[in-house]
Design an enzyme around this catalytic site. Structure first.
Site, PDB file in Angstrom:
ATOM      1  N   TYR A  15     -47.896  28.550  15.263  1.00 14.64           N
ATOM      2  CA  TYR A  15     -48.185  28.119  13.890  1.00 14.64           C
ATOM      3  C   TYR A  15     -49.630  27.666  13.710  1.00 14.64           C
ATOM      4  O   TYR A  15     -50.060  27.379  12.590  1.00 14.64           O
ATOM      5  CB  TYR A  15     -47.273  26.954  13.497  1.00 14.64           C
ATOM      6  CG  TYR A  15     -45.809  27.284  13.564  1.00 14.64           C
ATOM      7  CD1 TYR A  15     -45.222  28.117  12.622  1.00 14.64           C
ATOM      8  CD2 TYR A  15     -45.004  26.768  14.579  1.00 14.64           C
ATOM      9  CE1 TYR A  15     -43.872  28.428  12.680  1.00 14.64           C
ATOM     10  CE2 TYR A  15     -43.650  27.066  14.647  1.00 14.64           C
ATOM     11  CZ  TYR A  15     -43.096  27.897  13.699  1.00 14.64           C
ATOM     12  OH  TYR A  15     -41.768  28.204  13.762  1.00 14.64           O
ATOM     13  N   HIS A  20     -49.927  27.063   6.358  1.00 12.01           N
ATOM     14  CA  HIS A  20     -49.120  25.845   6.250  1.00 12.01           C
ATOM     15  C   HIS A  20     -49.651  24.738   7.164  1.00 12.01           C
ATOM     16  O   HIS A  20     -49.276  23.585   7.007  1.00 12.01           O
ATOM     17  CB  HIS A  20     -47.673  26.183   6.606  1.00 12.01           C
ATOM     18  CG  HIS A  20     -46.647  25.508   5.754  1.00 12.01           C
ATOM     19  ND1 HIS A  20     -46.884  24.994   4.493  1.00 12.01           N
ATOM     20  CD2 HIS A  20     -45.332  25.253   5.996  1.00 12.01           C
ATOM     21  CE1 HIS A  20     -45.772  24.476   4.006  1.00 12.01           C
ATOM     22  NE2 HIS A  20     -44.821  24.607   4.905  1.00 12.01           N
ATOM     23  N   PHE A  66     -41.873  19.195  12.721  1.00 13.05           N
ATOM     24  CA  PHE A  66     -41.883  20.361  11.850  1.00 13.05           C
ATOM     25  C   PHE A  66     -41.990  19.863  10.413  1.00 13.05           C
ATOM     26  O   PHE A  66     -41.589  18.750  10.081  1.00 13.05           O
ATOM     27  CB  PHE A  66     -40.694  21.303  12.061  1.00 13.05           C
ATOM     28  CG  PHE A  66     -40.824  22.096  13.336  1.00 13.05           C
ATOM     29  CD1 PHE A  66     -41.505  23.304  13.351  1.00 13.05           C
ATOM     30  CD2 PHE A  66     -40.306  21.602  14.528  1.00 13.05           C
ATOM     31  CE1 PHE A  66     -41.664  24.021  14.522  1.00 13.05           C
ATOM     32  CE2 PHE A  66     -40.460  22.314  15.709  1.00 13.05           C
ATOM     33  CZ  PHE A  66     -41.138  23.525  15.711  1.00 13.05           C
ATOM     34  N   ASN A  68     -40.680  20.146   7.426  1.00 12.98           N
ATOM     35  CA  ASN A  68     -39.636  19.636   6.541  1.00 12.98           C
ATOM     36  C   ASN A  68     -39.141  18.240   6.890  1.00 12.98           C
ATOM     37  O   ASN A  68     -38.395  17.642   6.120  1.00 12.98           O
ATOM     38  CB  ASN A  68     -38.458  20.612   6.494  1.00 12.98           C
ATOM     39  CG  ASN A  68     -38.863  21.943   5.900  1.00 12.98           C
ATOM     40  OD1 ASN A  68     -40.003  22.141   5.486  1.00 12.98           O
ATOM     41  ND2 ASN A  68     -37.934  22.877   5.854  1.00 12.98           N
ATOM     42  N   ASN A 114     -42.093  20.934   0.958  1.00 16.40           N
ATOM     43  CA  ASN A 114     -41.033  20.258   1.706  1.00 16.40           C
ATOM     44  C   ASN A 114     -41.521  19.107   2.578  1.00 16.40           C
ATOM     45  O   ASN A 114     -40.797  18.130   2.778  1.00 16.40           O
ATOM     46  CB  ASN A 114     -40.242  21.265   2.540  1.00 16.40           C
ATOM     47  CG  ASN A 114     -39.405  22.169   1.670  1.00 16.40           C
ATOM     48  OD1 ASN A 114     -38.932  21.762   0.612  1.00 16.40           O
ATOM     49  ND2 ASN A 114     -39.222  23.407   2.089  1.00 16.40           N
TER      50      ASN A 114
END
EC number: 3.1.1.29
Length: 189
Positions: A15, A20, A66, A68, A114
């Site tokens: 990631y 993001h 993470f 969320n 989120n």
């Protein structure tokens, strides 16, 4: 006083350079020229580094929950270190803004993000300082998930690099002035 600057993103090398993860990228850029070493703190579910700036302790945080579940780490750290909500800044991506646009706010809804939803749910308020970095909308036919989990193209990478420099300058200005309103006036746009 103690300050906490949080960059939102997802842990792991897969990631690392995704849109993001702009919050993680911002934190890395902010601490680049500071004497900050990150430790992976399992209790707080975050990578945490700290230093003193203008005689104030400043924590730099990258939650490892993470995206969320970012609120879990943020709430735990605010509580443990007794940090006032007004001394918190959260840096994150915003797909409703053009690529590389910068917007500072002292309150507001999650706007579908989120990570911000999680923070609001855990700390119980929408009133906290934030720096939003535009990543643009998905191209026609592309899902939001594939967009935010994708990397910037070469052209956007250049623009984002300049924007991250502005984020660094905004955070430094805030830490110097201790005034988020003044920081918003200087860096919004």
């Amino acid at each position: 006083m103690v300050k906490m600057i949080v960059g939102l993103g997802n842990p792991g090398s897969k990631y690392e350079k995704t849109k993001h993860n702009i919050g993680f990228m911002a934190i890395d850029n902010i601490v680049k020229n500071l004497d900050v070493t990150f430790t992976d703190d399992k209790n707080f579910k975050a990578q945490i580094g700290s230093t003193f700036i203008n005689h104030e302790k400043v924590y730099f945080v990258k939650p490892t929950t993470f995206m969320n579940n970012s609120g879990i780490a943020v709430k735990a750290l605010l509580t443990y270190y007794n940090i006032d909500i007004t001394d918190l800044i959260v840096i994150y991506d915003d797909l409703d803004m053009e690529v590389s646009k910068l917007r500072l706010r002292s309150k507001g809804s999650a706007g579908g993000h989120n990570g911000i939803k999680s923070i609001i749910a855990h700390i119980g308020t929408q009133e906290f300082n934030r720096i939003k970095v535009g990543i643009g909308r998905p191209l026609k036919g592309m899902t939001v998930i594939s967009h935010v989990m994708g990397q910037f193209n070469t052209e956007d990478n250049i623009a984002i690099s300049l924007t991250l420099d502005r984020v660094v300058n905004a955070v430094k200005f805030y830490l110097q002035e201790n005034d988020f309103e003044k920081t918003m006036q200087k860096f919004n746009g």
